[in-house]
Structures are given as structure tokens and as C-alpha cells.
Write a protein that holds these residues in place. Structure first.
Motif, mmCIF file in Angstrom:
data_model
loop_
_atom_site.group_PDB
_atom_site.id
_atom_site.type_symbol
_atom_site.label_atom_id
_atom_site.label_comp_id
_atom_site.label_asym_id
_atom_site.label_seq_id
_atom_site.Cartn_x
_atom_site.Cartn_y
_atom_site.Cartn_z
ATOM 1 N N LYS A 179 0.828 -1.209 0.000
ATOM 2 C CA LYS A 179 0.000 0.000 0.000
ATOM 3 C C LYS A 179 0.862 1.258 0.000
ATOM 4 O O LYS A 179 0.493 2.272 -0.599
ATOM 5 C CB LYS A 179 -0.919 0.021 1.223
ATOM 6 N N GLU A 180 2.006 1.190 0.667
ATOM 7 C CA GLU A 180 2.879 2.350 0.738
ATOM 8 C C GLU A 180 3.316 2.810 -0.649
ATOM 9 O O GLU A 180 3.525 4.000 -0.885
ATOM 10 C CB GLU A 180 4.112 2.037 1.603
ATOM 11 N N LYS A 183 0.633 5.240 -2.331
ATOM 12 C CA LYS A 183 0.239 6.511 -1.727
ATOM 13 C C LYS A 183 0.784 7.694 -2.525
ATOM 14 O O LYS A 183 1.835 7.615 -3.153
ATOM 15 C CB LYS A 183 0.707 6.564 -0.278
ATOM 16 N N LEU A 214 -5.938 5.437 0.673
ATOM 17 C CA LEU A 214 -4.813 5.914 -0.123
ATOM 18 C C LEU A 214 -4.968 7.363 -0.573
ATOM 19 O O LEU A 214 -3.972 8.037 -0.839
ATOM 20 C CB LEU A 214 -4.625 5.013 -1.346
#
Length: 255
Positions: A179-180, A183, A214
């Protein structure tokens, strides 16, 4: 950067064969969906993600004159079946087509298209050069591409980030680490199969929840089935910056 939605549909496409639901008989062109694929024009490159069964039709519809490289998310038929038609670009460029995929997809392509990899130079066979990638950034010319590894039920598949654009389809689970990578995006194109839950795809609620986390500037939902509902109705239910993707849609991003 120019993003073109080549196809926004699930594995059966929309309309579905022999179906007379309101979506499949809709006269709205935005309810007609070829198999999911996208083209990115960046740094004087034309990059295509996935060559599904409709690849030839998509290339003709968009009048594509060149493809520099193809990235594969995974090896399922609705994402690789049209690979034979890259030979038209071989003829024009007089060079092999670079392919980028993980080891599982590479092995599957060799089984799916054995005549391409047999070593026998049969006339008309597509010419490809497979580049096996791992879950770490790589470059095509000067363009940096960051893979995003997620789960499609139990199968690891790849999404991709290019600059501030993220493409992620066929996903049911995303780790916090991955997920990082997503972003701060200007545009995320994300899997959202239907409203009801599904074993191997995000449903609408799950896709919206991830996008809320996000917070991209804009998001489009893809890999859509006829069970999602009519495009015009669903879009009215969505936040202003999120819409269902449609075939032929173009988004221009400032780099």
C-alpha cells in the motif's frame, strides 16, 4: 503522461455471451467492456499492460502505431491470450517485443505459446524478449516502473506504478507494505468486480475502502462485470473523484 483505457471489463467482457440482463443489453457504449488492459504514453514510450483476447481489437480501435514494451500482471487467459498479435509490431519495428513479467507468468507464456519459444524460426511467429522481473523497481529506457505485488486469491500478481500513476487489477488482498507504494498517486486504476463479495477480486465496497485510505486525486474502477450495474447509475453513487472506467477513456496526467 497519457493513459488510455483499452479495456475495463472482467474475464467474460460485457456484454456476456447469451445474457440479456439490463447491462448486457444496454445501448450506452460505456456499458460495453472489453477485457482489462491499459496503454501508457510516457517519455516517448508506448507501454501496454496485458494483452487479453481483445488486444487486436483494442489496437485497431485506438489506431496504435507502435508499442515499445508490454508488461504483464499475471498469466490468466484474459490477460495474455492476445499476445500472438504483437507480431504486427514486430513487422513494423523489425525488432523483438520486450515483455516484462514475473517468473510464474514467464513460465506460463512458454506453455501457452510453445511455438513462439520452440527455437524453430517459423515464418510469422511473434518475436519476443522476456525480461523476468521481481518485486523491485526496474527501468524501461529512462522510465522507472515500480511493481506492486498483491494477491489474486492465492496467486501473487503484479500491479505497476509509473510516476504518479498506479494500475492494479485482479486483486483481493494488498499488504501494508505494498500500500505504501500506492500513496500520493494522482490516478489509481483499481479492480472492482461487482457489488457482492468475490473470492479473488475486490468488490465495490473494498475498492472504495482502499481508495479512501490511499486518497489519490482521482480513481477509476476497472475489471468490471455485468453484475456491477449500469455505468450511469453506479457513477452517481460514487464520490466525485471516483468513477467506473470505460473503454477508450483517456486521462492526461502532468508529470
Amino acid at each position: 503522461m497519457k493513459i488510455t483505457i483499452l479495456g475495463s471489463g472482467t474475464s467474460q467482457g460485457v456484454p456476456v455471451i447469451a445474457c440479456s440482463c439490463e447491462v448486457c443489453i444496454s445501448l450506452n457504449s460505456k456499458d460495453n467492456r472489453l477485457r482489462s488492459s491499459v496503454m501508457i504514453e510516457v517519455d516517448n514510450l508506448n507501454l501496454v499492460i496485458d494483452t487479453g483476447p481483445d488486444f487486436r481489437q483494442q489496437m485497431l480501435r485506438e489506431k496504435v502505431m507502435k508499442v515499445d514494451s508490454i508488461l504483464f500482471t499475471h498469466h490468466h487467459k484474459d490477460h495474455v491470450a492476445g499476445m500472438d498479435d504483437i507480431r504486427a509490431f514486430n513487422y513494423k519495428s523489425k525488432s523483438d517485443m520486450p515483455l516484462y513479467c514475473n517468473r510464474t507468468t514467464s513460465d506460463a507464456l512458454k506453455l501457452e505459446f510453445p511455438y513462439i519459444f520452440s527455437g524453430f524460426n517459423y515464418p510469422g511467429v511473434p518475436k519476443v524478449a522476456i525480461n523476468v522481473i521481481e518485486n523491485k523497481p526496474f527501468t524501461i529506457d529512462k522510465t522507472i516502473i515500480t511493481p506492486i505485488e498483491v494477491l489474486h486469491y492465492k496467486l501473487p500478481v503484479l500491479g505497476f506504478r509509473i510516476n504518479n500513476f498506479v494500475y492494479l487489477t485482479d486483486v483481493s488482498e494488498v499488504s501494508e507494505k505494498e500500500k505504501e507504494k500506492m500513496k500520493g498517486a494522482d490516478l489509481i486504476i483499481l479492480d472492482a468486480l461487482r457489488k457482492k463479495t468475490h473470492l479473488s477480486h475486490f468488490n465495490l465496497e473494498q475498492a472504495l475502502a482502499l481508495l479512501e485510505e490511499l486518497k489519490p486525486k482521482q480513481a477509476l474502477l476497472t475489471h468490471i462485470s455485468h453484475y456491477m450495474g449500469l455505468s450511469d447509475i453506479i457513477n452517481k453513487e460514487l464520490p466525485d473523484h471516483i468513477n467506473l472506467a470505460y473503454d477508450g477513456q483517456v486521462v492526461i496526467l502532468n508529470e
